[in-house]
Write a protein that holds these residues in place. Structure first.
Motif, mmCIF file in Angstrom:
data_model
loop_
_atom_site.group_PDB
_atom_site.id
_atom_site.type_symbol
_atom_site.label_atom_id
_atom_site.label_comp_id
_atom_site.label_asym_id
_atom_site.label_seq_id
_atom_site.Cartn_x
_atom_site.Cartn_y
_atom_site.Cartn_z
ATOM 1 N N TRP A 208 8.760 -12.288 -7.032
ATOM 2 C CA TRP A 208 9.022 -10.872 -6.827
ATOM 3 C C TRP A 208 7.940 -10.256 -5.948
ATOM 4 N N GLN A 209 6.669 -10.604 -6.197
ATOM 5 C CA GLN A 209 5.569 -10.069 -5.405
ATOM 6 C C GLN A 209 5.686 -10.509 -3.950
ATOM 7 N N ARG A 210 6.059 -11.763 -3.706
ATOM 8 C CA ARG A 210 6.240 -12.252 -2.338
ATOM 9 C C ARG A 210 7.316 -11.456 -1.623
ATOM 10 N N GLU A 211 8.425 -11.220 -2.293
ATOM 11 C CA GLU A 211 9.515 -10.456 -1.690
ATOM 12 C C GLU A 211 9.099 -9.013 -1.437
ATOM 13 N N TYR A 212 8.385 -8.407 -2.382
ATOM 14 C CA TYR A 212 7.950 -7.019 -2.244
ATOM 15 C C TYR A 212 6.988 -6.856 -1.067
ATOM 16 N N ARG A 213 6.075 -7.792 -0.892
ATOM 17 C CA ARG A 213 5.091 -7.689 0.189
ATOM 18 C C ARG A 213 5.719 -7.784 1.573
ATOM 19 N N GLN A 214 6.942 -8.289 1.661
ATOM 20 C CA GLN A 214 7.632 -8.374 2.942
ATOM 21 C C GLN A 214 8.320 -7.064 3.315
ATOM 22 N N THR A 215 8.498 -6.144 2.366
ATOM 23 C CA THR A 215 9.146 -4.872 2.653
ATOM 24 C C THR A 215 8.140 -3.917 3.286
ATOM 25 N N GLU A 216 8.643 -2.868 3.935
ATOM 26 C CA GLU A 216 7.763 -1.871 4.544
ATOM 27 C C GLU A 216 6.900 -1.179 3.494
ATOM 28 N N GLU A 217 7.491 -0.875 2.352
ATOM 29 C CA GLU A 217 6.739 -0.232 1.275
ATOM 30 C C GLU A 217 5.629 -1.145 0.761
ATOM 31 N N GLY A 218 5.909 -2.434 0.656
ATOM 32 C CA GLY A 218 4.914 -3.402 0.207
ATOM 33 C C GLY A 218 3.780 -3.556 1.207
ATOM 34 N N LYS A 219 4.116 -3.591 2.494
ATOM 35 C CA LYS A 219 3.086 -3.691 3.533
ATOM 36 C C LYS A 219 2.190 -2.458 3.523
ATOM 37 N N LYS A 220 2.812 -1.285 3.368
ATOM 38 C CA LYS A 220 2.059 -0.029 3.324
ATOM 39 C C LYS A 220 1.118 -0.015 2.122
ATOM 40 N N SER A 221 1.619 -0.381 0.972
ATOM 41 C CA SER A 221 0.818 -0.404 -0.242
ATOM 42 C C SER A 221 -0.355 -1.371 -0.117
ATOM 43 N N SER A 222 -0.100 -2.529 0.445
ATOM 44 C CA SER A 222 -1.144 -3.532 0.630
ATOM 45 C C SER A 222 -2.225 -3.045 1.585
ATOM 46 N N ARG A 223 -1.814 -2.443 2.691
ATOM 47 C CA ARG A 223 -2.779 -1.956 3.677
ATOM 48 C C ARG A 223 -3.644 -0.833 3.096
ATOM 49 N N ILE A 224 -3.027 0.127 2.422
ATOM 50 C CA ILE A 224 -3.785 1.238 1.829
ATOM 51 C C ILE A 224 -4.745 0.706 0.766
ATOM 52 N N GLY A 225 -4.309 -0.268 -0.015
ATOM 53 C CA GLY A 225 -5.186 -0.876 -1.013
ATOM 54 C C GLY A 225 -6.390 -1.550 -0.382
ATOM 55 N N SER A 226 -6.185 -2.233 0.731
ATOM 56 C CA SER A 226 -7.310 -2.893 1.396
ATOM 57 C C SER A 226 -8.265 -1.861 2.013
ATOM 58 N N TRP A 227 -7.728 -0.754 2.515
ATOM 59 C CA TRP A 227 -8.603 0.308 3.028
ATOM 60 C C TRP A 227 -9.494 0.852 1.920
ATOM 61 N N LYS A 228 -8.918 1.085 0.762
ATOM 62 C CA LYS A 228 -9.694 1.620 -0.366
ATOM 63 C C LYS A 228 -10.780 0.637 -0.783
ATOM 64 N N LYS A 229 -10.471 -0.655 -0.794
ATOM 65 C CA LYS A 229 -11.467 -1.669 -1.148
ATOM 66 C C LYS A 229 -12.604 -1.701 -0.139
ATOM 67 N N ARG A 230 -12.305 -1.432 1.125
ATOM 68 C CA ARG A 230 -13.320 -1.487 2.179
ATOM 69 C C ARG A 230 -14.123 -0.194 2.303
ATOM 70 N N GLY A 231 -13.779 0.812 1.518
ATOM 71 C CA GLY A 231 -14.568 2.039 1.510
ATOM 72 C C GLY A 231 -14.072 3.125 2.434
ATOM 73 N N ILE A 232 -12.831 3.036 2.884
ATOM 74 C CA ILE A 232 -12.282 4.088 3.733
ATOM 75 C C ILE A 232 -11.865 5.246 2.835
ATOM 76 N N LEU A 233 -12.405 6.433 3.125
ATOM 77 C CA LEU A 233 -12.117 7.620 2.333
ATOM 78 C C LEU A 233 -11.249 8.574 3.127
ATOM 79 N N CYS A 234 -10.240 9.120 2.467
ATOM 80 C CA CYS A 234 -9.287 9.995 3.136
ATOM 81 C C CYS A 234 -8.667 10.925 2.101
ATOM 82 N N PHE A 235 -8.244 12.087 2.534
ATOM 83 C CA PHE A 235 -7.599 13.030 1.622
ATOM 84 C C PHE A 235 -6.118 12.708 1.443
#
Length: 114
Positions: A27-54
Motif C-alpha cells: 500500500w505504501q509503495r502504491e501511495y508514494r507513486q501518487t501525486e499526493e504521496g509524492k507531495k507528502s514525501s517531499r514536504i516531510g523531507s523538507w521538515k527533516k532538513r530544517g526548512i521552515l515555512c508558514f
C-alpha cells in the motif's frame, strides 16, 4: 482465536503479522507513486532538513511550478538522482526560528552557494 495450543497460536499470529506487514508495504509503495504521496514525501523531507515555512502546501506549489533556476536561468528538471539541472530548494541553515527559504534553483547553483 481458532487455536488452543500455544505453539499453533504463536505461529498463527506470526503469519498474520507477516501478511499484514506485506500488505502495508504494498500500500505504501502504491501511495508514494501518487501525486499526493509524492507531495507528502517531499514536504516531510523538507521538515527533516530544517526548512521552515508558514504554508508548506503553498511552498510545494511554488516549488513544482518553478521551471527556471532563479540564479542561472537554466531549465529545471525533477530527477530521481541529482543532476546539474535537478530542482532544489535552498534555505539558510543559520535561521532556525522563522522562514528560512531563499531560492528554488538547480543543483549546480545550490552546490556553489554552500
Amino acid at each position: 482465536m481458532p487455536f488452543k495450543d500455544p505453539v499453533k497460536l504463536k505461529e498463527y499470529k506470526r503469519l498474520y503479522r507477516l501478511k499484514k506487514k506485506e500488505h502495508l508495504k504494498e500500500w505504501q509503495r502504491e501511495y508514494r507513486q501518487t501525486e499526493e504521496g509524492k507531495k507528502s514525501s517531499r514536504i516531510g523531507s523538507w521538515k527533516k532538513r530544517g526548512i521552515l515555512c508558514f504554508d508548506y502546501n503553498l511552498l510545494y506549489d511554488i516549488f513544482i511550478n518553478t521551471t527556471i533556476c532563479e540564479l542561472c536561468n537554466c531549465e529545471l528538471t525533477i530527477d530521481r538522482y541529482p543532476t546539474y539541472t535537478t530542482r532544489c530548494l535552498d534555505h539558510d541553515h543559520s535561521i532556525t526560528d522563522k522562514f528560512n527559504i531563499r531560492y528554488v534553483l538547480c543543483h549546480s547553483c545550490n552546490s556553489k552557494l554552500k
